[in-house]
Design a protein around this motif. Structure first.
Motif, short mmCIF file in Angstrom:
data_model
loop_
_atom_site.label_atom_id
_atom_site.label_comp_id
_atom_site.label_asym_id
_atom_site.label_seq_id
_atom_site.Cartn_x
_atom_site.Cartn_y
_atom_site.Cartn_z
N THR A 1 11.66 14.54 13.54
CA THR A 1 12.50 13.50 12.95
C THR A 1 11.96 12.10 13.23
N GLU A 2 11.40 11.89 14.40
CA GLU A 2 10.87 10.57 14.74
C GLU A 2 9.70 10.18 13.84
N ASN A 3 9.01 11.16 13.26
CA ASN A 3 7.89 10.86 12.37
C ASN A 3 8.32 10.68 10.92
N MET A 4 9.50 11.14 10.57
CA MET A 4 9.93 11.08 9.19
C MET A 4 10.19 9.66 8.70
N ARG A 5 10.29 8.73 9.62
CA ARG A 5 10.51 7.33 9.21
C ARG A 5 9.34 6.78 8.41
N TYR A 6 8.20 7.45 8.48
CA TYR A 6 7.04 7.02 7.71
C TYR A 6 7.01 7.60 6.31
N LEU A 7 8.02 8.40 5.97
CA LEU A 7 8.11 8.96 4.62
C LEU A 7 9.17 8.23 3.83
N SER A 8 8.75 7.50 2.82
CA SER A 8 9.68 6.79 1.95
C SER A 8 8.95 6.38 0.67
N SER A 9 9.72 6.10 -0.35
CA SER A 9 9.12 5.59 -1.59
C SER A 9 8.46 4.24 -1.35
N ARG A 10 9.01 3.48 -0.43
CA ARG A 10 8.45 2.15 -0.14
C ARG A 10 7.05 2.26 0.46
N GLN A 11 6.88 3.19 1.41
CA GLN A 11 5.55 3.41 1.96
C GLN A 11 4.61 3.97 0.90
N ALA A 12 5.14 4.86 0.04
CA ALA A 12 4.31 5.46 -1.02
C ALA A 12 3.80 4.41 -1.99
N LEU A 13 4.63 3.43 -2.32
CA LEU A 13 4.20 2.36 -3.22
C LEU A 13 3.11 1.51 -2.59
N GLU A 14 3.24 1.26 -1.30
CA GLU A 14 2.19 0.53 -0.59
C GLU A 14 0.89 1.33 -0.57
N ASP A 15 1.02 2.66 -0.38
CA ASP A 15 -0.16 3.52 -0.45
C ASP A 15 -0.88 3.33 -1.78
N LEU A 16 -0.11 3.37 -2.86
CA LEU A 16 -0.68 3.26 -4.20
C LEU A 16 -1.37 1.92 -4.41
N ALA A 17 -0.69 0.86 -4.03
CA ALA A 17 -1.24 -0.48 -4.23
C ALA A 17 -2.53 -0.67 -3.44
N THR A 18 -2.53 -0.23 -2.20
CA THR A 18 -3.71 -0.35 -1.35
C THR A 18 -4.86 0.49 -1.90
N PHE A 19 -4.53 1.72 -2.31
CA PHE A 19 -5.53 2.63 -2.85
C PHE A 19 -6.17 2.07 -4.12
N MET A 20 -5.35 1.58 -5.04
CA MET A 20 -5.87 1.06 -6.30
C MET A 20 -6.80 -0.13 -6.06
N THR A 21 -6.38 -1.01 -5.18
CA THR A 21 -7.20 -2.18 -4.87
C THR A 21 -8.55 -1.76 -4.29
N SER A 22 -8.51 -0.78 -3.41
CA SER A 22 -9.74 -0.30 -2.79
C SER A 22 -10.64 0.40 -3.81
N MET A 23 -10.05 1.21 -4.70
CA MET A 23 -10.87 1.92 -5.69
C MET A 23 -11.53 0.96 -6.67
N SER A 24 -10.83 -0.12 -7.01
CA SER A 24 -11.43 -1.13 -7.89
C SER A 24 -12.68 -1.72 -7.27
N MET A 25 -12.62 -1.95 -5.95
CA MET A 25 -13.77 -2.52 -5.25
C MET A 25 -14.87 -1.48 -5.08
N THR A 26 -14.49 -0.27 -4.67
CA THR A 26 -15.47 0.77 -4.39
C THR A 26 -16.26 1.16 -5.64
N HIS A 27 -15.57 1.27 -6.77
CA HIS A 27 -16.21 1.74 -8.00
C HIS A 27 -16.47 0.60 -9.00
#
Length: 475
Positions: free
Chosen positions: A121-147
């Motif tokens: 349960t203490e680890n579940m605080r890292y699971l949320s749509s808010r964190q998922a959206l940040e994952d997406l934004a960070t990933f997209m920005t990185s992929m634009s640079m990498t490729h």
């Protein structure tokens, strides 16, 4: 609810209980051609003091890409992502038309994207749509640079990922030219009684007498459940794995599973072995006996189609899945998704419809108890759960997100449309409502049996995607 299906990569189950059935691309689709990739992602995007990294799984397909072209991203959901989607579905047609790269990012805590050692349960605080959206934004920005992707991005998602697709455009409008939100529920709500209301309406499209027979069957079941001398009869009739008893949660779990047989068929009408017409043909056919006997036949066929020998109705069985904190356990998917329903969305599919078509046994209290039983370390109250819903709708706007270049797509047979945007929010935030179609049907490629409305919807989405990319590409 239990039967409702996990659609990997698209995350279209929005399931609450039961047997998980993954609808993936056909076996003929070549998945092996796409290498499994890993991206170093922050565990907590909102920790300003710094956060450890973890490895998030993704895949890409550059078969259609030309230098300077755009990128399309499929958002993973509450199931294991399948790379088969990188050359399957209507979005690949949009990619070909626009010379676009394709990316698929698996959602944190699902599949092999495991940010923590376990799901304590203490680890579940890292699971949320808010964190998922940040994952997406960070990933997209990185992929634009990498490729060296200089063209615009467009996001795609179905069901919960459909919600994420719209919310990504809401939170990061500068990163996206547009977003396609297919069957995405946007309004958080604890008592989602509207879900079974749509099930009722969907079954009525097959003709008169179907819902009436189901209502009669459920009334008979409720009467027999109150009589302990009838429990063995019900157990045999509905093929329970263990005999029914008077345990109140087991009784409600039993009824929930029976209703799930119905709801899952409606939600994925046309994608499963049974459809609503077959169900209603059985329920109207008096040669099968009384309504309860017809309902038992529907249950038996559903079990057979799902490869199950019996109905595991005991609440303790479900609780074992919810409390399994291991990523390697059989309950992968349930603990994570129920956590998100408790802390963000609700969407509990009660029988609180005014007409009482499906009885009254599935009350909100039963579903709310899942949160307390699964995550007992936390103090759960009805008021706390309601506040979580308020917070989510405050964050994202509920039925009225302030967005541009988003299209919301829903089918009339899909019960989730009741929590979605069904009318245009503005000139650049439009809705497409498809009569006679079910959950996420617009995401598949055209096939001979598709309705004219469904084919036209896909064409409209393609026109919008092309328009967004063209406008964003103008210097």
């Amino acid at each position: 609810m239990r039967l409702l299906v996990f659609l990997a990569a698209l995350g279209t189950s929005l399931a609450l209980r039961g047997s998980k059935k993954i609808i993936n691309p056909p076996e003929s689709v070549n998945k092996a051609q796409f290498d499994e990739m890993w991206y170093d992602q922050k565990l907590d995007h909102f920790d300003i003091t710094g956060s450890p990294l973890w490895r998030q799984r993704y895949w890409y397909n550059f078969a259609h890409y030309e230098e300077g072209g755009p990128a399309l991203i499929m958002i993973g959901g509450e199931g294991e992502a399948s790379p088969g989607w990188l050359n399957y579905g209507i979005w690949t047609k949009y990619a070909e038309e626009n010379n676009a790269a394709l990316f698929l990012l698996e959602h944190r805590f699902y599949g092999q994207s495991q940010p923590t050692e376990d799901m304590a349960t203490e680890n579940m605080r890292y699971l949320s749509s808010r964190q998922a959206l940040e994952d997406l934004a960070t990933f997209m920005t990185s992929m634009s640079m990498t490729h060296n992707i200089t063209g615009p991005w467009v996001s795609f998602g179905g069901s919960y990922p459909g919600s994420l697709s719209a919310w990504l455009k809401l939170k990061y409008p500068h990163l996206l030219a547009g977003a396609v939100s297919s069957s995405g529920p946007l309004n958080a709500k604890l008592d989602f009684h509207e879900y079974l209301g749509v099930v009722k309406s969907a079954l009525e499209t097959t003709g008169a007498g179907c819902n009436e027979a189901i209502t009669e069957a459920l009334k008979t079941i409720e009467i027999l459940l109150a009589d302990e001398f009838s429990w063995d009869l019900l157990s045999e009739m509905f093929k329970t794995c263990k005999p029914l008893t008077g345990n109140s949660k087991d009784v409600k779990s039993f009824v929930e599973l029976l209703i799930d047989n119905l709801a899952g068929i409606v939600q994925y009408n046309g994608l499963l072995e049974m459809d609503i017409f077959e169900v209603c043909d059985i329920m109207r056919d008096e040669s099968y006996g009384e309504p309860i006997e017809r309902f038992a036949k529907v249950n038996s066929l559903s079990l057979a189609n799902n490869g199950a020998e019996c109905l595991d109705h005991e609440y303790s069985s479900f609780l074992a899945l919810l409390t399994d904190t291991s990523f390697a356990g059989e309950g992968v998917g349930w603990r994570q998704w129920i956590w998100q329903t408790c802390t963000e969305f609700g969407w509990y599919q009660t029988t609180n419809q005014p007409e009482e078509v499906y009885g009254r046994l599935l009350d909100l209290e039963f579903f709310e108890s899942w949160c307390a039983d699964a995550f007992s370390e936390l103090d759960w109250t009805h008021e706390k759960l309601e506040q979580e819903m308020i917070d989510t709708n405050t964050e994202y706007g509920g039925f009225y997100p302030v967005v541009n270049n988003v299209v919301f797509v829903h089918g009339s047979i899909d019960p989730w449309h009741a929590m979605g945007v069904l009318e245009d929010l503005g000139e650049s935030a439009t809705s497409i409502f498809i009569e006679g179609t079910s959950h996420c049907n617009d995401m598949y490629s055209n096939s001979p049996g598709d309705s004219e409305g469904l084919v036209q919807a896909r064409e409209k989405i393609g026109v919008l995607v092309n328009k967004w990319i063209e406008e964003a590409s103008i210097p």
